[in-house]
Write a protein that holds these residues in place. Structure first.
Motif: not given
Length: 544
Positions: A375-386, A390-394, A421-427, A436-438
């Motif tokens: 899960i990243v911010d608008g600059n593609d920096n990975e965000l902390p839990q919670g 933006r949700l990226l998949v590989r 999609d927008l999302a957050f991740m738990d521990q 959605r991002s839109k």
């Protein structure tokens, strides 16, 4: 047809080395069933539309004979390796047999949703250069045969119209099932990295794209799914969600073949009939969107039969309101496992059955084997839990691109796919889709937690469904509008909404400032909400 294989070539070595692409095809699993248990029931097909309830039952041996006949007939009609076979038919044994026949001769299956009409189909069939188009004669009171005949002279590539349930020379019986000769089928089956499937995106963004899947990408999705849900060859799987969508095609039509298990097919959804079928056929598992679960709970409360064998359901396509999880477990003893995915990659997160009661109502699951998430911010920096981003998949089940539109592949240099999609991740690694991002509504520089407010409104006893979108405002940039549908006989007003949210101690900045009551909300056939249509409508809104 020629396909861009650059994404396949770039990923092949890594995916094979890591054991996620096992270089198998659906034909491998079908032959396995044919050799080990040929008389086991493969398909039980119910025709609900038109009230023909006596099902067709086919063993793997019988199904193989029909697949062979269809495969020979397609070759005779001029279908060659990599040609596209388009079919717009409801859930049926024919749907599964045609799909398997395409794989058997190296053709590309292109299922099309029954909701499409002349305008959409004209674009899709021309775009894919389809040679054959298979339709029902009449389905849900619409004449598909007449529509197909109208389209035929307007599409240069289209050579044949074949009609399921037809009475003429172009019927499925005469065109695809008449060849019962003992002559061996001479074919070049689909290879693991050939394009197996072309599916148009379901339209939540308004722009259909033809998603390309191979056997390796599709089977990678199914492998992780089966492992997470602990599915076995003894499963009896209800196929009621549309099979022309990836949920239906992958998890209700093809997955039972991979398991060497049994599919019970319904061509049309009717909850009372479904529950009777579930009991009669001892169904153990199914997958669909949350409205299917709600319908079954309502029908069970009104006296429809319960089945002790039916214990597991995977819910995908939209967030599941917590009350649905609780009702299903209480009323039906049904464990509802949440999942998230897209046409581009199948179900890539899932909640295991042992964690379903705890996690399904508050998350959309965690990554299946072979999938990475971040899960990243608008600059593609990975965000902390919670934190929401933006949700990226590989991973292994990622499609191999969009046909003729490589510029839309949305892959980074290191293969991360932006889901939109927008999302957050738990521990524990479970994600929650936040919209959605839109879908972001930014009111006076304040991000409104759309999903949170939707879930609160959903719990109101008068509300059946809800969707919040933004509409333009000169001063604040955007304001929020709640579109709702009401339960039968219920009433709801803007004043009641404000009072309810006040009682729930919601910040006033998050209150929707407009309420629109509708008889229904726009959805794809698989149940996904088409918010882009609501956003388009809301563009002209002003505060009353």
């Amino acid at each position: 047809m020629k396909f861009d294989t650059s994404l396949i070539d770039a990923r092949k070595e890594t995916m094979i080395k890591n054991g996620f692409w096992k270089n198998r095809t659906i034909e491998h699993f079908f032959k396995q069933a044919l050799e080990t248990q040929p008389d086991k029931t493969a398909i039980v097909a119910y025709t609900v539309d038109g009230s023909k309830h006596e099902p067709v039952r086919l063993s793997y041996r019988q199904l193989n004979e029909r697949i062979d006949s269809i495969a020979k007939s397609l070759i005779r009609l001029g279908i060659q390796r990599s040609d596209v076979v388009s079919f717009q038919i409801p859930n049926s044994w024919e749907f599964i047999a045609i799909s398997l026949a395409c794989a058997r001769i190296g053709a590309v299956a292109n299922p099309l949703m029954p909701i499409f009409r002349d305008r959409e189909l004209s674009y899709m069939l021309k775009f894919l250069q389809s040679k054959i188009f298979i339709v029902p004669s009449v389905y849900k009171n619409f004449n598909y045969e007449a529509m197909a005949e109208r389209l035929l002279p307007t599409i240069d590539s289209l050579q044949h119209i074949v009609v399921l349930g037809g009475e003429g020379e172009n019927s499925v019986d005469k065109r695809l099932l008449a060849d019962t000769s003992a002559a061996p089928l001479v074919a070049d089956p689909v290879k693991p990295n050939d394009i197996l499937l072309l599916l148009f995106t379901s339209g939540t963004t308004g722009e259909p794209k033809a998603v390309m899947h191979t056997s390796n990408t599709l089977l990678a999705a199914l492998d992780g799914f089966m492992d997470s849900l602990e599915l076995k060859d003894s499963e009896i799987i209800l196929g009621a969600s549309p099979m022309a969508h990836l949920t239906g095609y992958g998890y209700l039509a093809m997955l039972p073949i991979v398991l060497n298990s049994t599919t019970v097919v319904m061509d049309s959804w009717a909850p009372n009939i479904a529950l009777q079928i579930i009991k009669d056929e001892a169904v153990t598992f199914s997958m669909a969107s949350s409205p299917f679960v709600q319908d079954m709970c309502n029908a069970t409360e009104k006296g429809a039969p319960r089945s002790p064998q039916f214990t597991k359901f995977c819910c995908a396509g939209a967030p599941i309101p917590p009350i649905v999880i609780e009702r299903a477990h209480k009323i039906m003893n049904l464990t509802v496992c949440s999942a998230w995915g897209m046409t581009e990659n199948g179900a890539i997160t899932i909640t295991e059955p042992t964690m379903a009661l705890e996690k399904s109502s508050i998350s959309d699951g965690k990554a299946i084997p072979g999938i990475e998430l971040k899960i990243v911010d608008g600059n593609d920096n990975e965000l902390p839990q919670g934190e929401t981003g933006r949700l990226l998949v590989r991973g292994a089940s990622q499609c191999v691109g969009y046909y003729k539109k490589p510029e839309l592949n949305a892959l980074t240099d290191d293969d991360w796919f932006d889901s939109g999609d927008l999302a957050f991740m738990d521990q524990d690694g479970y994600i929650r889709i936040n919209g959605r991002s839109k879908d972001i509504v930014i009111r006076g520089a304040e991000n409104i937690p759309v999903v949170e407010i939707e879930n609160l409104l959903y719990q109101h006893p008068a509300i059946a469904s809800v969707a919040i979108v933004g509409f333009p405002d000169e001063r604040l940039g955007e304001r929020a509008c709640a579109f709702v549908t009401l339960k039968e006989g219920a009433r709801f007003s803007f004043e009641e909404m404000i009072q309810y949210l006040t009682e729930k101690k919601v910040a006033k900045q998050y209150f929707p400032e407009k309420l629109e009551i509708r008889s229904d909300l726009p959805r794809t056939p698989s149940g996904k909400l088409q918010k882009f249509m609501l956003r388009e409508e809301a563009k002209s809104f002003q505060l009353d």
